[in-house]
Structure formats: C-alpha cells, structure tokens
Scaffold this motif. Structure first.
Motif, PDB file in Angstrom:
ATOM      1  N   MET A 270       0.830  -1.099  -0.064  1.00 50.47           N
ATOM      2  CA  MET A 270       0.077  -0.003  -0.056  1.00 50.47           C
ATOM      3  C   MET A 270       0.949   1.357  -0.036  1.00 50.47           C
ATOM      4  N   PHE A 271       1.921   1.329   0.740  1.00 53.69           N
ATOM      5  CA  PHE A 271       2.772   2.423   0.909  1.00 53.69           C
ATOM      6  C   PHE A 271       3.563   2.759  -0.289  1.00 53.69           C
ATOM      7  N   THR A 272       4.273   1.754  -0.847  1.00 57.21           N
ATOM      8  CA  THR A 272       5.065   1.946  -1.888  1.00 57.21           C
ATOM      9  C   THR A 272       3.895   2.408  -3.055  1.00 57.21           C
ATOM     10  N   GLY A 273       2.723   1.715  -3.283  1.00 50.74           N
ATOM     11  CA  GLY A 273       1.827   2.006  -4.075  1.00 50.74           C
ATOM     12  C   GLY A 273       1.397   3.710  -3.951  1.00 50.74           C
ATOM     13  N   MET A 274       1.255   3.993  -2.871  1.00 44.71           N
ATOM     14  CA  MET A 274       1.107   5.439  -2.553  1.00 44.71           C
ATOM     15  C   MET A 274       2.190   6.285  -3.178  1.00 44.71           C
ATOM     16  N   ILE A 275       3.393   6.055  -2.845  1.00 45.27           N
ATOM     17  CA  ILE A 275       4.467   6.726  -3.328  1.00 45.27           C
ATOM     18  C   ILE A 275       4.615   7.012  -4.941  1.00 45.27           C
ATOM     19  N   GLY A 276       4.300   5.646  -5.306  1.00 40.68           N
ATOM     20  CA  GLY A 276       4.239   5.933  -6.682  1.00 40.68           C
ATOM     21  C   GLY A 276       3.037   6.693  -7.460  1.00 40.68           C
ATOM     22  N   ALA A 277       1.822   6.560  -6.890  1.00 40.87           N
ATOM     23  CA  ALA A 277       0.867   7.306  -7.115  1.00 40.87           C
ATOM     24  C   ALA A 277       1.122   8.887  -7.238  1.00 40.87           C
ATOM     25  N   TRP A 278       1.696   9.085  -5.862  1.00 39.43           N
ATOM     26  CA  TRP A 278       1.802  10.630  -5.751  1.00 39.43           C
ATOM     27  C   TRP A 278       3.091  11.050  -6.704  1.00 39.43           C
ATOM     28  N   ARG A 279       3.921  10.329  -6.904  1.00 42.30           N
ATOM     29  CA  ARG A 279       5.069  10.928  -7.909  1.00 42.30           C
ATOM     30  C   ARG A 279       4.327  10.708  -9.571  1.00 42.30           C
ATOM     31  N   LYS A 280       3.585   9.832  -9.891  1.00 40.46           N
ATOM     32  CA  LYS A 280       2.995  10.176 -10.935  1.00 40.46           C
ATOM     33  C   LYS A 280       1.952  11.199 -11.229  1.00 40.46           C
ATOM     34  N   GLN A 281       1.341  11.354 -10.105  1.00 36.93           N
ATOM     35  CA  GLN A 281       0.219  12.348 -10.437  1.00 36.93           C
ATOM     36  C   GLN A 281       1.102  13.871 -10.347  1.00 36.93           C
ATOM     37  N   PHE A 282       2.214  14.004  -9.366  1.00 39.49           N
ATOM     38  CA  PHE A 282       2.832  15.367  -9.489  1.00 39.49           C
ATOM     39  C   PHE A 282       3.677  15.540 -10.762  1.00 39.49           C
ATOM     40  N   GLN A 283       3.866  14.188 -11.392  1.00 36.23           N
ATOM     41  CA  GLN A 283       5.032  14.141 -12.373  1.00 36.23           C
ATOM     42  C   GLN A 283       6.154  14.532 -12.121  1.00 36.23           C
ATOM     43  N   GLN A 284       6.569  14.177 -10.887  1.00 35.66           N
ATOM     44  CA  GLN A 284       8.025  14.402 -10.512  1.00 35.66           C
ATOM     45  C   GLN A 284       8.477  13.153  -9.773  1.00 35.66           C
ATOM     46  N   ASP A 285       9.565  12.902  -9.868  1.00 37.68           N
ATOM     47  CA  ASP A 285      10.215  11.559  -9.568  1.00 37.68           C
ATOM     48  C   ASP A 285      11.008  11.921  -8.286  1.00 37.68           C
ATOM     49  N   PHE A 286      10.146  12.656  -7.193  1.00 37.80           N
ATOM     50  CA  PHE A 286      10.705  13.212  -6.074  1.00 37.80           C
ATOM     51  C   PHE A 286      11.429  12.288  -4.981  1.00 37.80           C
ATOM     52  N   PRO A 287      12.170  12.822  -4.283  1.00 39.65           N
ATOM     53  CA  PRO A 287      12.533  11.463  -2.879  1.00 39.65           C
ATOM     54  C   PRO A 287      11.564  11.621  -2.160  1.00 39.65           C
ATOM     55  N   PHE A 288      11.479  10.557  -1.305  1.00 30.01           N
ATOM     56  CA  PHE A 288      10.370  10.306  -0.122  1.00 30.01           C
ATOM     57  C   PHE A 288      10.974   9.865   1.134  1.00 30.01           C
ATOM     58  N   TYR A 289      11.007  10.464   2.091  1.00 27.06           N
ATOM     59  CA  TYR A 289      11.822  10.293   3.396  1.00 27.06           C
ATOM     60  C   TYR A 289      10.675   9.953   4.456  1.00 27.06           C
ATOM     61  N   TYR A 290      10.815   8.832   5.110  1.00 25.90           N
ATOM     62  CA  TYR A 290       9.771   8.883   6.273  1.00 25.90           C
ATOM     63  C   TYR A 290      10.298   8.225   7.482  1.00 25.90           C
ATOM     64  N   VAL A 291       9.211   8.484   8.436  1.00 32.36           N
ATOM     65  CA  VAL A 291       9.702   7.893   9.712  1.00 32.36           C
ATOM     66  C   VAL A 291       9.556   6.679  10.298  1.00 32.36           C
ATOM     67  N   GLN A 292      10.071   5.796  10.761  1.00 30.02           N
ATOM     68  CA  GLN A 292       9.418   4.448  11.324  1.00 30.02           C
ATOM     69  C   GLN A 292       8.744   4.628  12.478  1.00 30.02           C
ATOM     70  N   ILE A 293       7.586   4.028  12.651  1.00 33.35           N
ATOM     71  CA  ILE A 293       6.654   4.371  13.829  1.00 33.35           C
ATOM     72  C   ILE A 293       7.582   4.066  15.124  1.00 33.35           C
ATOM     73  N   ALA A 294       7.354   4.681  16.240  1.00 31.76           N
ATOM     74  CA  ALA A 294       7.872   4.681  17.585  1.00 31.76           C
ATOM     75  C   ALA A 294       7.260   3.261  18.276  1.00 31.76           C
ATOM     76  N   PRO A 295       8.225   2.729  19.143  1.00 30.29           N
ATOM     77  CA  PRO A 295       7.585   1.674  20.234  1.00 30.29           C
ATOM     78  C   PRO A 295       6.158   2.024  20.894  1.00 30.29           C
ATOM     79  N   TYR A 296       5.248   1.476  21.186  1.00 29.34           N
ATOM     80  CA  TYR A 296       4.336   1.554  21.888  1.00 29.34           C
ATOM     81  C   TYR A 296       3.431   0.480  22.147  1.00 29.34           C
ATOM     82  N   THR A 297       2.803   0.376  23.437  1.00 29.88           N
ATOM     83  CA  THR A 297       1.989  -0.622  24.102  1.00 29.88           C
ATOM     84  C   THR A 297       0.474  -0.854  22.991  1.00 29.88           C
TER      85      THR A 297
END
Length: 476
Positions: A270-297
């Motif tokens: 889902m996530f990489t599909g979203m990145i690809g869809a955004w790049r296609k819509q923006f017509q830009q192959d921009f970098p995509f940097y993200y945060v891994q979620i934090a530990p939580y109960t």
C-alpha cells in the motif's frame, strides 16, 4: 418598450457573464508569500476564459511568459525559476483583471504529510522556539482538512511567513526539518503540511494505486469507521493531495503507520503504491523520506514489530529513506513521543545527504540496517550496513539488549553471548546449540541500547520469515 427593456436586461446579463468568466483565478496555494522551487520549471496554474491569452511577468527576469487557457478554461504555465533568493513578484495580466503575487521567495519546497505525529504542533519544543521563530526565509502552507469522493481542483489554505503565531499551528517535525535545511543550505524553504490525525495510508492514495492485488484491495475495505476521520480509501487524497499536485516540489517527508498496525501485512504494498501514485500525479520523481513508527503498547502482540518490518522493506523502493526513532520515546503508553526536534533533524540529514549531496558519511545519517547472516559453529554472524566504524552501547547495561535467538523449533530465547565488531554482530546462546534465526527489537516496545558509533539506533529486524500472528493482549 417592454421588449426593449428585456433586450437591455439580456445584454447586461451577457456582458456580466462574459466579464465574470474572463477573470483569471488562482488556487489558494498560488498566492503571495509562497516559495517556488529553485532552478526548475515551476508550475503556475489556474482558470480563465476558454482560450484566453494572457501574460505572466516575473520580477527576476525581463522576458514575459505568454499563456493560453485551454477550452475548459484551465491553464498551466511552466516558468523558469532562478537560484534561491527573493523577495520577488509575479504579475498575471489578463483581459479583465490583473493579479500581483508579492513577497515570493525562490528556494526548496517540501511536502510534510502523514497522521498525528506529523500534524503534532505547539509542544514544549515549539514553545521554546517562539521567541526567535520569526524567519522570512521559512514559509508555511497548511492544507485544510477536507474529503471528497472525487479529485478536487483546489485545497484551502494560505501561505504565511514563519513567526510565533504561524509556528504554533504548524507541524513540529516539518518545522525542525525545514529549519535545518534553511540553515545548512542557506536558502528559503517552503513547507506544505497536509496531515490528518489517526489516518491509515489507504486514505492518502487514489483507488487505482491498489492495482489488481486482491489482498490489498480487501485490506482497504477494512478501515474502521470512526468519528475523527473518514473511512474510505482515497477520500483524503482527492481533497488534500490531488489539488496541490501541480506544485513543483523538491520532495516529501512522511510520518504515518500507527493507523495501519492492524493491517500490517499489506502495508509495504500500500505504502509504495501510494508513493508511486503521488509521483505519477505530481509528474515528479521526488525523494520520499519517512519515519518508522515509535515503540508503543498496542492492543495485540507484534502489531508494531510487523508494521516496522513492512516500513523497513519499503526501503527497497527507489529514492526512499527511513529514520528510526526507537531511542526518542519518552513514554511507551503514548503514541506521540515528545521529541520532535531529533525526528526533524534526522529527516533533514537524509535530505541533505541524499538529495542535496552534502558530504555526510552514511553512518551519520543512515541507521544501522541488517543485511545478511551466516551460521558458524553454533553462532549466528549478522552483517550490518551503516556500522563500518563499529557499535556503542548507551545506558548502564554492559551487553546489547533485545536480542533473541532460536533453533529450528522456532522457540526464541534471549541471546546470552553477543560480540560486536565493525559491521558485524555475533550472537549465540548455550540453550540453542544449532541456531537458525535471530530477532532484534522485534516487539511492540523494543528500545535497545545498541547504536552505531555515530549514535544512531540499530533498525529492528528479524532474520526469519516464520508466520507471526498477533494475539490480543489481556488487560491488566
């Protein structure tokens, strides 16, 4: 006489309609105070009378740009931007009106998106910034929350200069990211925040991004119906991403994933599909940097561990980068770690190194990452990237924590003998004479004391691919 009056009224209505239609209009994101991406063909767009011809004048150059609206009335102009600087003006002169955009800066533009940890603002770290927050070279645009069944042409918002008032409302992670870029690159920075608390990734991508993957499509139907956000795929994408997709940007930073822990299995797709869809819509192959979620109960075992694993796997997608924050958690019973400064700084270091090609050694901005393993005489040797200078321990423990080891029976026990080398970790236990797998921080709340020499925490991982089924945790 009556016929004459009717004719005059009709002519007046026709003239009014003509003039109303002829006015050039711009979306809210095209406004005074904006930042345009430097050294590129930046998009300016809006609406006018069908086939209307008009002129765009930019104060940084002597030539003008001639534009003709399409038959639909829509128009898009690609204007050449200079190196970073400003303030500038842009004048759009049409048949019926003239628009002057003022106080425009040229620099670097980034989208900051995700759920609550990206949206989070005005914590104590931000309050400490307020006395010195005023900075004409940092600009904010906050996309107003909205939903739609269909892609929208505009998103509400307003470009503002960073000061004590505007900063109180803006993403803390986004701000600290932008502040670092502004300082290190010495250029204006424009930040576009499009975030919504509690949102799963499905809401941020168009329906076509799910492709023909039946498992992904099925998972997308299981978004819970709650009061604080929409519950159908694409609803936020249509209203909060699509309308800004003409805007020329340098890249995107993203902090999200907590809303998908119950459907972790399909997150990478889902996530990489979203990145690809955004790049296609923006017509830009921009970098995509993200945060891994934090530990939580979380409510079930391994919810966070499985989602983190999916985020790590997403690094194989082109032009992505991830920061790990297992060491920045103050309370494992809160999904919102207080420390947003270091999150923003780590994202900025990724951008400075990978996008802006600053000479930063990999170990200084990339978390140590499991690469491969081999078994030798009852020990498992783990090969780790981004740890060429070795490892360090933080805290009072004299041994690395959060290591488990198992044999073919898949019964994991704590590793009792752990040796650290440059780029390698050697793990064993007397209880497991024939080991086949190691897990490191592979739990919901794992916060190991193990870092590379440069001080970045080792990314949680496991070497096995055995089936892991989350089980509901009994309430105390």
């Amino acid at each position: 006489m009556k016929k004459l009056l009717m004719l005059m009224a009709l002519l007046a209505l026709m003239l009014y309609s003509f003039n109303a239609a002829a006015f050039i209009r711009l979306p809210p994101i095209m406004s005074s105070n904006m930042v345009l991406q430097q050294n590129t063909k930046a998009a300016i767009w809006g609406w006018a009378d069908p086939s209307e011809r008009f002129i765009i004048t930019e104060s940084w150059k002597t030539e003008t740009d001639a534009v003709t609206a399409m038959n639909s009335g829509k128009w898009v102009a690609k204007i050449s931007t200079p190196p970073a600087g400003g303030p500038y003006t842009i004048t759009i002169k049409g048949r019926a009106n003239t628009i002057v955009l003022e106080n425009i800066m040229i620099g670097e533009v980034w989208v900051a998106s995700g759920q609550s940890n990206m949206e989070y603002s005005n914590n104590q770290q931000i309050k400490d910034e307020l006395p010195t927050a005023k900075n004409n070279n940092i600009r904010f645009f906050m996309v107003a929350k909205a939903t739609s069944e269909y892609p929208q042409e505009t998103a509400e918002g307003q470009w503002v200069t960073c000061d004590a008032e505007s900063l109180k409302k803006f993403s803390a992670v986004g701000y600290f990211f932008g502040k670092k870029l502004n300082k290190e690159l010495n250029v204006p920075v424009g930040l576009i925040e499009s975030a919504w608390s509690g949102t799963p990734v499905e809401l941020w991508e168009p329906n076509e991004a799910f492709g023909n993957d039946p498992e992904v499509k099925e998972a997308a139907t299981k978004v819970k119906d709650v009061t604080y956000r929409p519950n159908k795929p694409a609803l936020i994408y249509n209203a909060m991403i699509y309308p800004i997709s003409n805007y020329t940007i340098a890249g995107t930073i993203w902090y999200q994933g907590e809303g998908n822990t119950v459907r972790a299995k399909t997150y990478e797709r889902m996530f990489t599909g979203m990145i690809g869809a955004w790049r296609k819509q923006f017509q830009q192959d921009f970098p995509f940097y993200y945060v891994q979620i934090a530990p939580y109960t979380y409510e079930s075992t391994y919810e966070a561990a499985l989602l983190m694993e999916q985020q790590t796997r997403s690094l194989s997608y082109p032009k992505t980068g991830m920061v790990v924050i297992t060491d920045l958690v103050d309370n494992i019973k809160s999904q919102h770690p207080i420390n947003k400064i270091d999150v923003g700084l780590r994202l900025a270091n990724l951008a400075l190194a990978d996008t802006y090609k600053k000479p930063i050694p990999a170990e200084d901005y990339k978390n140590p990452l499991y690469k491969s393993m081999e078994v030798n005489k009852g020990k498992i040797i783990l090969n780790i990237d981004n740890a060429a200078n070795g490892f360090m321990l933080k805290g009072t423990e004299k041994q690395p924590t959060e290591f488990l080891i198992a044999g073919g029976d898949q019964n994991f026990v704590p590793a009792t003998d752990i040796k650290l080398d440059k780029g390698r970790i050697i793990v064993s236990s007397k209880e497991v004479p024939n080991p086949v797998a190691v897990r490191f921080s592979f739990t919901n709340t794992g916060m190991s004391n193990l870092f590379n020499k440069e001080g970045l925490p080792v990314t949680p991982f496991r070497t096995d691919n055995w089936v892991v089924t989350p089980v509901k945790i009994a309430a105390n």
